[in-house]
Design an enzyme around this catalytic site. Structure first.
Site, PDB file in Angstrom:
ATOM      1  N   GLY A 266       0.817  -1.154  -0.158  1.00  0.00           N
ATOM      2  CA  GLY A 266       0.024  -0.131   0.009  1.00  0.00           C
ATOM      3  C   GLY A 266       0.858   1.091  -0.020  1.00  0.00           C
ATOM      4  CG  ASP A 267       0.447   3.790   2.227  1.00  0.00           C
ATOM      5  OD1 ASP A 267      -0.446   4.382   2.113  1.00  0.00           O
ATOM      6  OD2 ASP A 267       0.957   3.342   3.269  1.00  0.00           O
TER       7      ASP A 267
ATOM      8  CE  LYS B 241      -3.257   1.833  -3.830  1.00  0.00           C
ATOM      9  NZ  LYS B 241      -2.274   1.491  -2.757  1.00  0.00           N
TER      10      LYS B 241
ATOM     11  CG  ASN C  32      -8.883   0.476   4.653  1.00  0.00           C
ATOM     12  OD1 ASN C  32      -9.711   0.656   3.761  1.00  0.00           O
ATOM     13  ND2 ASN C  32      -8.363  -1.088   4.720  1.00  0.00           N
ATOM     14  CB  ALA C  33      -7.921   3.481   1.049  1.00  0.00           C
ATOM     15  N   GLY C  34      -5.911   5.904   2.040  1.00  0.00           N
ATOM     16  CA  GLY C  34      -5.500   7.187   1.977  1.00  0.00           C
ATOM     17  C   GLY C  34      -4.818   7.708   0.773  1.00  0.00           C
ATOM     18  CG  HIS C  35      -5.681   6.198  -2.828  1.00  0.00           C
ATOM     19  ND1 HIS C  35      -6.887   5.562  -3.567  1.00  0.00           N
ATOM     20  CD2 HIS C  35      -5.214   5.277  -2.064  1.00  0.00           C
ATOM     21  CE1 HIS C  35      -6.678   4.347  -3.183  1.00  0.00           C
ATOM     22  NE2 HIS C  35      -5.606   4.323  -2.427  1.00  0.00           N
TER      23      HIS C  35
ATOM     24  CD  GLN D 193      -6.614  -1.013   1.509  1.00  0.00           C
ATOM     25  OE1 GLN D 193      -7.180  -1.855   0.970  1.00  0.00           O
ATOM     26  NE2 GLN D 193      -6.930   0.072   2.063  1.00  0.00           N
TER      27      GLN D 193
ATOM     28  CB  THR E  52      -5.526   6.499   6.685  1.00  0.00           C
ATOM     29  OG1 THR E  52      -5.795   6.479   5.608  1.00  0.00           O
ATOM     30  CG2 THR E  52      -6.753   6.353   7.563  1.00  0.00           C
ATOM     31  CB  THR E  53      -3.304   6.352  10.843  1.00  0.00           C
ATOM     32  OG1 THR E  53      -2.078   5.619  10.408  1.00  0.00           O
ATOM     33  CG2 THR E  53      -4.605   5.155  10.925  1.00  0.00           C
TER      34      THR E  53
ATOM     35  NE  ARG F 239      -0.937   3.347  11.439  1.00  0.00           N
ATOM     36  CZ  ARG F 239      -1.258   2.117  11.116  1.00  0.00           C
ATOM     37  NH1 ARG F 239      -1.104   1.007  12.209  1.00  0.00           N
ATOM     38  NH2 ARG F 239      -2.118   1.778  10.171  1.00  0.00           N
ATOM     39  N   PRO F 240       4.013   6.931  11.329  1.00  0.00           N
ATOM     40  CG  PRO F 240       6.000   6.840  12.821  1.00  0.00           C
ATOM     41  CD  PRO F 240       4.513   7.073  12.710  1.00  0.00           C
TER      42      PRO F 240
ATOM     43  CB  VAL G  28      10.206  12.250 -11.424  1.00  0.00           C
ATOM     44  CG1 VAL G  28      10.809  11.076 -12.071  1.00  0.00           C
ATOM     45  CG2 VAL G  28       9.517  13.168 -12.227  1.00  0.00           C
TER      46      VAL G  28
HETATM   47  P1  IMP Z   1      -7.141  -2.418   8.080  1.00  0.00           P
HETATM   48  O1  IMP Z   1      -7.160  -2.302   6.760  1.00  0.00           O
HETATM   49  O2  IMP Z   1      -7.539  -1.223   8.612  1.00  0.00           O
HETATM   50  O3  IMP Z   1      -7.798  -3.635   9.023  1.00  0.00           O
HETATM   51  O4  IMP Z   1      -5.678  -2.823   8.448  1.00  0.00           O
HETATM   52  C1  IMP Z   1      -4.896  -3.801   8.520  1.00  0.00           C
HETATM   53  C2  IMP Z   1      -3.469  -3.559   7.897  1.00  0.00           C
HETATM   54  O5  IMP Z   1      -3.385  -2.931   6.506  1.00  0.00           O
HETATM   55  C3  IMP Z   1      -2.756  -2.712   8.788  1.00  0.00           C
HETATM   56  O6  IMP Z   1      -1.261  -3.223   8.838  1.00  0.00           O
HETATM   57  C4  IMP Z   1      -2.787  -1.322   8.123  1.00  0.00           C
HETATM   58  O7  IMP Z   1      -1.827  -0.376   8.154  1.00  0.00           O
HETATM   59  C5  IMP Z   1      -2.773  -1.731   6.673  1.00  0.00           C
HETATM   60  N1  IMP Z   1      -3.452  -0.808   5.682  1.00  0.00           N
HETATM   61  C6  IMP Z   1      -4.895  -0.759   5.713  1.00  0.00           C
HETATM   62  N2  IMP Z   1      -5.173   0.206   4.699  1.00  0.00           N
HETATM   63  C7  IMP Z   1      -3.851   0.670   4.262  1.00  0.00           C
HETATM   64  C8  IMP Z   1      -3.460   1.778   3.306  1.00  0.00           C
HETATM   65  O8  IMP Z   1      -4.289   2.133   2.475  1.00  0.00           O
HETATM   66  N3  IMP Z   1      -1.951   1.984   3.210  1.00  0.00           N
HETATM   67  C9  IMP Z   1      -1.301   1.089   3.813  1.00  0.00           C
HETATM   68  N4  IMP Z   1      -1.618   0.306   4.770  1.00  0.00           N
HETATM   69  C10 IMP Z   1      -2.857   0.075   4.805  1.00  0.00           C
HETATM   70 MG    MG Z   2      -2.242   5.408   1.340  1.00  0.00          MG
END
Ligand code: IMP
Ligand code: MG
Length: 427
Positions: free
Chosen positions: A17-18, A21, A43-46, A226, A302-303, A305-306, A416
């Site tokens: 993920g990340d 995309k 959960n996605a962050g685009h 993801q 999304t969160t 987090r580093p 780039v």
């Molecule tokens: P969940 O999708 O919130 O249940 O998280 C499950 C795992 O997927 C965790 O390790 C999250 O950090 C990771 N994850 C979920 N969505 C993303 C995303 O969009 N980018 C990167 N990691 C993700």
């Molecule tokens: Mg992302």
């Protein structure tokens, strides 16, 4: 990528993920009539940069910034209705017209606040490092055949009954887990009543819309969230998300048949990152990881987090190419490597005396492998102004060639920088 031979394109993440995309979808959506999200949820962050503006999209497809593109949220998504409404409002406030451009599948499942409470409660034991957005529990309810679907909002009594049952059940599970927090049934009922009139105008049979568009010869882009290594079947289980992120999931989650898909573009970073727990074989030592994190601004969209950072892992991407049937690769964030003297690329894994060149199914095994590195020369020149392959330093081209050879998939795009114009097309 769209053309006479390609009407239906899937864009997937081919790492954890990340991969960027959002930016790639934004660039390709210029020529797409429809963009469909097919799995995952908030959960996605685009991140998409348009002019001076950065947009972080969680559920609305990254095609939304092109006024002529229509965006669909497919049946495979677990939809957080409140987040959707907030996201719509934020886009509207920034001048994006959504009228008639956004539709949500009546078959998509709803994420309710009690799913988030359950997500947090489950994390106390399982420690997956989830985003806390209720994704796992919402998919559990879907596959347990007790979920609430968007189309249920059309029947208030039914939706109220389902959410009441859902909240009561969540409370029994919370009690069993020894967690004190409880979901309020009354608040959930009120929420459903309040949300229904806001969501219903968007509801459609999105699978039919995608199918009709394809029959009319239009261009349809299926946008994954993801990455392959977070796929519930193919990823580093149990440290995965709860959906099929790979291209097979695109057909199911968008509601079209797999034979409609013409090409699958895998997006990879020029290095590797992961957020959340689980093995990451090429994780760099602290100083190098810190350098990549700072240069690449590697913090979760999304969160916050580093992200854990490391070197390009060709075992991972070769595996992702296989399970997705990748036809093309897009390599992003090449510019982040501009200042490195040397770059490590992982070509295989060593496990005790054996060499593995494929991804083991067992996560504990993966946690024990030693990456086999090949060292490549850095280029120590700015690449963010390059717009064609010839503009790139020789060493950068050699790096891309090596990735292409190791993965066995042609590199079609190189990004780039975060801006739309910072892209090199190699077709
Ligand atoms: P969940 O999708 O919130 O249940 O998280 C499950 C795992 O997927 C965790 O390790 C999250 O950090 C990771 N994850 C979920 N969505 C993303 C995303 O969009 N980018 C990167 N990691 C993700
Ligand atoms: Mg992302």
């Amino acid at each position: 990528m769209f053309g006479p031979k390609c009407h239906c394109l899937v864009v997937v993440g081919a790492q954890w993920g990340d991969e960027g995309k959002g930016k790639i979808v934004d660039v390709l959506a210029e020529r797409a009539d429809l963009v469909v999200r097919y799995q995952g949820g908030a959960n996605a962050g685009h991140t998409v940069v348009n002019g001076g503006d950065a947009f972080i999209l969680h559920q609305i497809p990254s095609g939304i910034l092109h006024p002529a593109t229509r965006c669909l949220i497919g049946n495979g998504v677990v939809l957080d209705p409140e987040t959707l409404l907030r996201e719509m409002q934020a886009l509207t406030e920034r001048g994006i017209v959504l009228e008639g451009r956004l539709a949500v599948s009546d078959r998509a499942h709803l994420v309710m606040p009690y799913h988030k409470v359950l997500d947090r409660a489950t994390e106390r034991e399982q420690r997956i490092g989830t985003t806390g957005r209720g994704i796992g529990p919402a998919y559990e309810d879907k596959f347990g055949r007790r979920g609430i679907r968007v189309g249920d909002l059309r029947h208030t009594d039914r939706a109220v009954q389902l959410v009441t049952d859902g909240a009561e059940r969540a409370n029994r599970v919370l009690a069993m887990l020894g967690v004190e927090e409880r979901a309020s049934v009354a608040e959930h009922v009120a929420l459903v009543r309040r949300l229904a009139p806001c969501i219903l105008p968007l509801v459609a049979d999105t699978g039919k819309l995608a199918w009709d568009a394809l029959r009319q010869g239009k261009h349809v882009l299926l946008e994954g969230a993801q990455g392959a290594l977070l796929d519930v079947d193919h990823g580093t289980y149990p440290f995965v998300t709860s959906s099929n992120t790979t291209s097979g999931g695109a057909a199911v989650g968008a509601g079209i048949g797999p034979t409609a898909i013409d090409a699958v573009l895998g997006v990879v970073k020029a290095y590797t990152t992961r957020v959340g727990n689980g093995p990451l074989p090429t994780e760099a030592d602290a100083p190098a990881a810190e350098r990549l994190r700072t240069l690449g601004d590697e913090f979760g969209a999304t969160t916050g987090r580093p992200r854990r950072c490391g070197w390009f892992d060709a075992v991972v991407v070769r595996y992702a190419a296989r399970v997705n049937g990748l036809t093309d690769l897009a390599v992003t964030k090449l510019d982040i490597l501009d200042e490195f003297d040397e770059l490590a690329v992982c070509t295989g894994y060593r496990l005790e005396r054996a060499t593995l060149d494929d991804m083991p199914a067992d996560t504990e095994t993966l946690a024990r492998v030693q990456p086999v590195y090949e060292m490549l020369a850095g280029w120590r020149r700015r690449t963010s102004d390059a717009r064609k392959l010839a503009d790139l330093p020789t060493q950068a081209r050699a790096y891309l060639d090596r990735i292409q050879d190791l993965v066995g998939t042609r590199v079609t795009y190189v990004s780039v920088g975060s801006r739309r114009d910072q892209i090199i097309g190699l077709s």
